[in-house]
Design an enzyme around this catalytic site. Structure first.
Site, PDB file in Angstrom:
ATOM      1  N   ASP A  16       0.859  -1.184   0.000  1.00 45.94           N
ATOM      2  CA  ASP A  16       0.000   0.000   0.000  1.00 45.94           C
ATOM      3  C   ASP A  16       0.896   1.236   0.000  1.00 45.94           C
ATOM      4  O   ASP A  16       1.296   1.725   1.060  1.00 45.94           O
ATOM      5  CB  ASP A  16      -0.900  -0.021   1.237  1.00 45.94           C
ATOM      6  CG  ASP A  16      -1.996   1.024   1.185  1.00 45.94           C
ATOM      7  OD1 ASP A  16      -2.377   1.427   0.071  1.00 45.94           O
ATOM      8  OD2 ASP A  16      -2.480   1.435   2.258  1.00 45.94           O
ATOM      9  N   GLU A  95      -7.239   4.844  -7.858  1.00 42.90           N
ATOM     10  CA  GLU A  95      -8.469   5.396  -7.288  1.00 42.90           C
ATOM     11  C   GLU A  95      -8.974   6.588  -8.087  1.00 42.90           C
ATOM     12  O   GLU A  95      -8.198   7.439  -8.533  1.00 42.90           O
ATOM     13  CB  GLU A  95      -8.227   5.817  -5.837  1.00 42.90           C
ATOM     14  CG  GLU A  95      -9.504   6.157  -5.095  1.00 42.90           C
ATOM     15  CD  GLU A  95      -9.406   5.839  -3.610  1.00 42.90           C
ATOM     16  OE1 GLU A  95     -10.338   6.211  -2.884  1.00 42.90           O
ATOM     17  OE2 GLU A  95      -8.425   5.212  -3.176  1.00 42.90           O
ATOM     18  N   LYS A 131     -10.335   1.846  -8.140  1.00 43.81           N
ATOM     19  CA  LYS A 131     -10.749   1.944  -6.734  1.00 43.81           C
ATOM     20  C   LYS A 131     -11.881   2.950  -6.585  1.00 43.81           C
ATOM     21  O   LYS A 131     -11.807   4.076  -7.070  1.00 43.81           O
ATOM     22  CB  LYS A 131      -9.569   2.383  -5.850  1.00 43.81           C
ATOM     23  CG  LYS A 131      -8.610   1.270  -5.509  1.00 43.81           C
ATOM     24  CD  LYS A 131      -7.489   1.754  -4.607  1.00 43.81           C
ATOM     25  CE  LYS A 131      -7.925   1.855  -3.172  1.00 43.81           C
ATOM     26  NZ  LYS A 131      -6.791   2.197  -2.269  1.00 43.81           N
ATOM     27  N   THR A 155     -13.172   0.347  -1.832  1.00 44.10           N
ATOM     28  CA  THR A 155     -12.378   0.738  -0.669  1.00 44.10           C
ATOM     29  C   THR A 155     -13.236   1.489   0.344  1.00 44.10           C
ATOM     30  O   THR A 155     -14.437   1.655   0.157  1.00 44.10           O
ATOM     31  CB  THR A 155     -11.173   1.577  -1.139  1.00 44.10           C
ATOM     32  OG1 THR A 155     -10.299   1.826  -0.040  1.00 44.10           O
ATOM     33  CG2 THR A 155     -11.609   2.895  -1.740  1.00 44.10           C
ATOM     34  N   PHE A 177     -11.231  -1.708   6.003  1.00 45.41           N
ATOM     35  CA  PHE A 177     -10.187  -0.908   6.642  1.00 45.41           C
ATOM     36  C   PHE A 177     -10.046  -1.253   8.122  1.00 45.41           C
ATOM     37  O   PHE A 177     -10.703  -0.660   8.981  1.00 45.41           O
ATOM     38  CB  PHE A 177     -10.501   0.580   6.470  1.00 45.41           C
ATOM     39  CG  PHE A 177      -9.985   1.169   5.192  1.00 45.41           C
ATOM     40  CD1 PHE A 177      -9.823   0.401   4.049  1.00 45.41           C
ATOM     41  CD2 PHE A 177      -9.645   2.518   5.126  1.00 45.41           C
ATOM     42  CE1 PHE A 177      -9.340   0.949   2.867  1.00 45.41           C
ATOM     43  CE2 PHE A 177      -9.158   3.081   3.951  1.00 45.41           C
ATOM     44  CZ  PHE A 177      -9.008   2.287   2.824  1.00 45.41           C
TER      45      PHE A 177
END
Length: 318
Positions: A16, A95, A131, A155, A177
């Site tokens: 990440d 994203e 994303k 996400t 998350f």
């Protein structure tokens, strides 16, 4: 064998980060980025060549200042993705603008644009995941995009209602998350301490894992946003885990043994699936989870803010 090596025996490890040098070092299967990570890399000045190429592209495309800014921003994301793909064999998650998170059609249009930019860069777009925040609108966008051959990573996932909807609409991959769920409970339950086994973020992912595997949903679960190594190890066996560079370093430098925590072979499956969640049911159940409502809103605000900061930076060097 260090902990990172052992973890890779149980789980697909993803990095990440927007730091290309870091990704080149760890050579993960996949990599994920977001506006915050891209902004951090841009401000480091290590990747000015990407900024210069993006601005040249935007000027070539022409149009209003706003259009040029959008084109430059989109190209920055794609160019980072292109560079990262040189060092991984799998997927890069790119994203889209979080300000579009409540507009299905605009999310679809932006995703198609990013995929076309990747094609212009001669990238195999089957290796690109778009994303999107796990709002109802973005889940519908992911459903439509999959029909066009574009896969998505949903996400900012915090509630079980979000996970159910993603499975019902055959989303390719979700990113619950862990760390942000943990943060909320720590903040709101100051008199309570959590071990890794009772960590609310860890338990949320385990609940999704057992639900998905029981009903044989194909959606991939990728635990994300970790605060410590213990959270990661407690989810060993999860389909994928995306890890920040600092925690990768800790895993690489520890040799303590651990066992696989999530084992699909130990889950009894059933041949039928639950009735798909409706929009009204989704909104009600998600709204019942105060943590999820707060953290989803906070995440969209943060990513929107960092997207604006990236645009302001690009504007300053145009």
């Amino acid at each position: 064998m260090n902990q990172l090596e052992r973890l890779k025996k149980y789980t697909t490890v993803v990095v990440d980060s927007g730091d290309i040098e870091c990704i080149a070092r760890y050579r993960p299967q996949d990599a994920t980025t977001n506006p915050t990570l891209i902004l951090k890399s841009v401000l480091s000045k290590k990747y000015d060549f990407i900024i210069n190429e993006a601005i040249q592209y935007a000027k070539k495309m022409g149009g209003s200042q706003s259009n040029q800014l959008q084109n430059a921003s989109d190209m920055v994301s794609v160019r980072f993705g292109k560079e990262i793909l040189k060092y991984i064999p799998g997927y890069i998650s790119t994203e889209i603008d979080a300000r579009l998170s409540f507009n299905t059609d605009q999310c679809v249009q932006k995703a198609i644009k990013l995929i076309n930019l990747y094609k212009e860069q001669d990238i195999d777009t089957s290796r690109v995941l778009i994303k999107l925040a796990a709002t109802w609108e973005c889940i519908q966008a992911a459903y439509k995009l999959k029909k066009l051959g574009i896969l998505c990573n949903l996400t900012l996932l915090f509630s079980f209602a979000q996970a159910r909807a993603c499975a019902d609409f055959d989303v390719f991959l979700i990113s619950p998350f862990v760390g942000r769920i943990y943060d909320w409970y720590q903040k709101n339950n100051t008199d309570h301490s959590y071990c890794s086994a009772s960590d609310p973020g860890v338990l949320a992912v385990k609940k999704i894992f057992f639900y998905y595997k029981k009903y044989m949903y194909k959606t991939i679960i990728m635990g994300a946003s970790f605060r410590n190594v213990e959270q990661i190890l407690e989810l060993s066996g999860c389909d994928r885990i995306t890890i920040s560079p600092d925690l990768l370093n800790l895993l690489e430098n520890k040799t303590c043994d651990f066992n696989k925590k999530l084992d699909i072979k130990k889950i009894s499956t059933v041949s039928f699936k639950p009735t798909p969640i409706s929009e009204s049911e989704f909104r009600f159940l998600h709204n019942q989870d105060a943590m999820a409502v707060e953290k989803l809103s906070e995440g969209i605000r943060q990513f929107s803010h960092d997207q604006i900061e990236l645009e302001n930076f690009l504007l300053s060097v145009f």
